[in-house]
Write a protein that holds these residues in place. Structure first.
Motif, PDB file in Angstrom:
ATOM      1  N   ASP A 141      42.816  43.510  33.831  1.00 33.24           N
ATOM      2  CA  ASP A 141      43.316  43.801  35.177  1.00 33.24           C
ATOM      3  C   ASP A 141      43.005  42.591  36.059  1.00 33.24           C
ATOM      4  O   ASP A 141      41.870  42.373  36.457  1.00 33.24           O
ATOM      5  CB  ASP A 141      42.602  45.072  35.663  1.00 33.24           C
ATOM      6  N   SER A 177      50.060  43.453  45.503  1.00 35.97           N
ATOM      7  CA  SER A 177      49.444  44.233  46.582  1.00 35.97           C
ATOM      8  C   SER A 177      48.472  43.430  47.425  1.00 35.97           C
ATOM      9  O   SER A 177      48.528  43.466  48.651  1.00 35.97           O
ATOM     10  CB  SER A 177      48.711  45.441  46.002  1.00 35.97           C
ATOM     11  N   SER A 207      49.427  42.102  40.295  1.00 37.45           N
ATOM     12  CA  SER A 207      49.855  42.916  41.423  1.00 37.45           C
ATOM     13  C   SER A 207      50.244  42.022  42.594  1.00 37.45           C
ATOM     14  O   SER A 207      49.614  40.986  42.812  1.00 37.45           O
ATOM     15  CB  SER A 207      48.673  43.788  41.839  1.00 37.45           C
TER      16      SER A 207
END
Ligand SMILES: Cc1ncc(COP(=O)(O)O)c(C=O)c1O
Length: 386
Positions: free
Chosen positions: A205, A238, A236
């Motif tokens: 991740d 984000s 990501s």
């Protein structure tokens, strides 16, 4: 009355689930609440992404189902970016897959690789979808405490043989939420070796790969020799681009592993919105012009918050990466006790370490989601709790 599935019993009660209600009440009473709980910054997304989203909304074709293929030009942009940033060459159509936020892909990966009876090795504390995906897939979480004496790395040598034999996924996340730890290339080489030895998927991740300071550039796991056969790396938009609510990310890795995840997703979703993929493509293309100044905002926040909290008497390590401070709770208070006092007595919302797993007990997490002066104000308030 229909009953809920038995697997729910494995989910812990979320500590402080009454926080939103307490926050609402405090605000109604006129308290100036400073919310540093979730990793969801107040900063604007890149103008290039906003403009691309607006333009995409005018293109009828982009209002249709994305399917797992998604927007071919987004895949190509991702592959180009991974090449420029990490020197990793990827085939955009077999080694990249758009995700509806990286959390979605991380959670669904469990269904691609875990059967009942299998184990997944999960850092504790850690982002909760590693645990959630594992339990929902009917497999067993094997939680490994992250401790300061191991630099908050998963000590792979301590994983018992019977767990290693049953393990099918190892979740790793560096730069790490919540501990803010980073991993050396040497450690990543050991992790890849361990996964290869045990035929385990390394679910890496890398949501905070760009949120690093003082010249530190976190690597991709796919740069590590031998990783291409075992690793899936999750990215990501984000955090890097302040686009948490747009729900867009991607996974990269070997074609067989990516295809397995795409197969799961075929049965549960129809892909991330093409409008958002068009916007994400524009954001990636604007990386050089936009991201460094955004990371600089977080660096200012980190410095302001760390200095003010230290000044207030807290034991703060200045993180090299992520958008958090990970701080021991003072005076032996439990995470939950301390965070509850911070909210009710000072109007400051923090995350109790224990909300991210029992291994996070004894710490609180402060997210750098507000401007430096608000962070300094929060630190002044927290001084009252010492
Ligand atoms: C470690 C980690 N991974 C993944 C994510 C999920 O990000 P996304 O918004 O892409 O689902 C987060 C968000 O907080 C995170 O902290």
């Amino acid at each position: 009355m229909p009953r809920v599935a038995a697997r729910f019993a494995a989910f812990p009660k979320y500590p402080l689930s009454d926080v939103p209600e307490i926050k609402r009440r405090l605000k109604a009473e006129g308290v100036d609440v400073i919310d540093l709980g979730a990793g969801d910054a107040d900063l604007a997304p890149p103008p290039a992404a906003v403009a691309a989203l607006q333009a995409a909304a005018e293109i009828t074709e982009l209002s249709r189902y994305p399917y797992q293929l998604g927007l071919p030009s987004f895949r190509e942009q991702v592959a180009a970016w991974m090449g420029q940033r990490f020197g990793v060459a990827l085939d955009p159509f077999t080694e990249v897959l758009p995700l509806i936020g990286s959390k979605e892909g991380i959670a669904h990966a469990a269904f691609a690789f875990l059967d009942p009876g299998d184990a997944a090795v999960i850092p504790d504390p850690g982002y909760q979808c590693y645990f959630g995906g594992t339990v929902l897939a009917g497999a067993q979480p094997y939680l490994v405490p992250l401790r300061a004496e191991h630099d908050f790395l998963v000590p792979l040598g301590d994983i018992p043989g019977d767990v290693a034999r049953r393990a099918r996924i190892l979740y790793l996340n560096y730069p790490n939420n919540p501990t803010t730890a980073v991993a050396s290339r040497e450690y990543l080489r050991d992790a890849v070796r361990w996964c290869r030895e045990h035929d385990v998927v390394l679910a890496y991740d890398n949501a905070y790969s760009e949120m690093a300071f003082d010249g530190y550039r976190p690597p991709s796991i796919l740069e590590i020799e031998g990783a291409r056969e075992v690793a899936l790396e999750f990215h990501s938009l984000s955090k890097t681009y302040n686009m948490t609510g747009w729900r867009i990310g991607w996974v990269a890795g070997a074609p067989e592993l990516v295809a397995a995840l795409a197969r799961v997703k075929n049965f549960v979703d129809t892909g991330a919105s093409l409008l958002v993929q068009a916007a994400a493509q524009a954001a990636l293309a604007a990386y050089d012009d936009w991201v460094p100044q955004n990371i600089e905002r977080f660096r200012e926040r980190r410095d302001a918050a760390a200095a003010a909290l230290r000044d207030a008497g807290y034991d703060v390590i200045v993180p090299r990466a992520t958008m958090y401070l990970w701080v021991p709770t003072p005076g032996g208070a439990t995470s939950e006790e301390f965070v509850r006092r911070a909210l009710t007595e000072t109007g400051t919302v923090l995350m109790p370490g224990s909300a991210l797993g029992a291994g996070g007990e004894g710490f609180f997490r402060l997210a750098l989601t507000r401007p430096p002066e608000r962070l300094a104000e929060a630190a002044r308030r927290l001084r009252r709790l010492l």
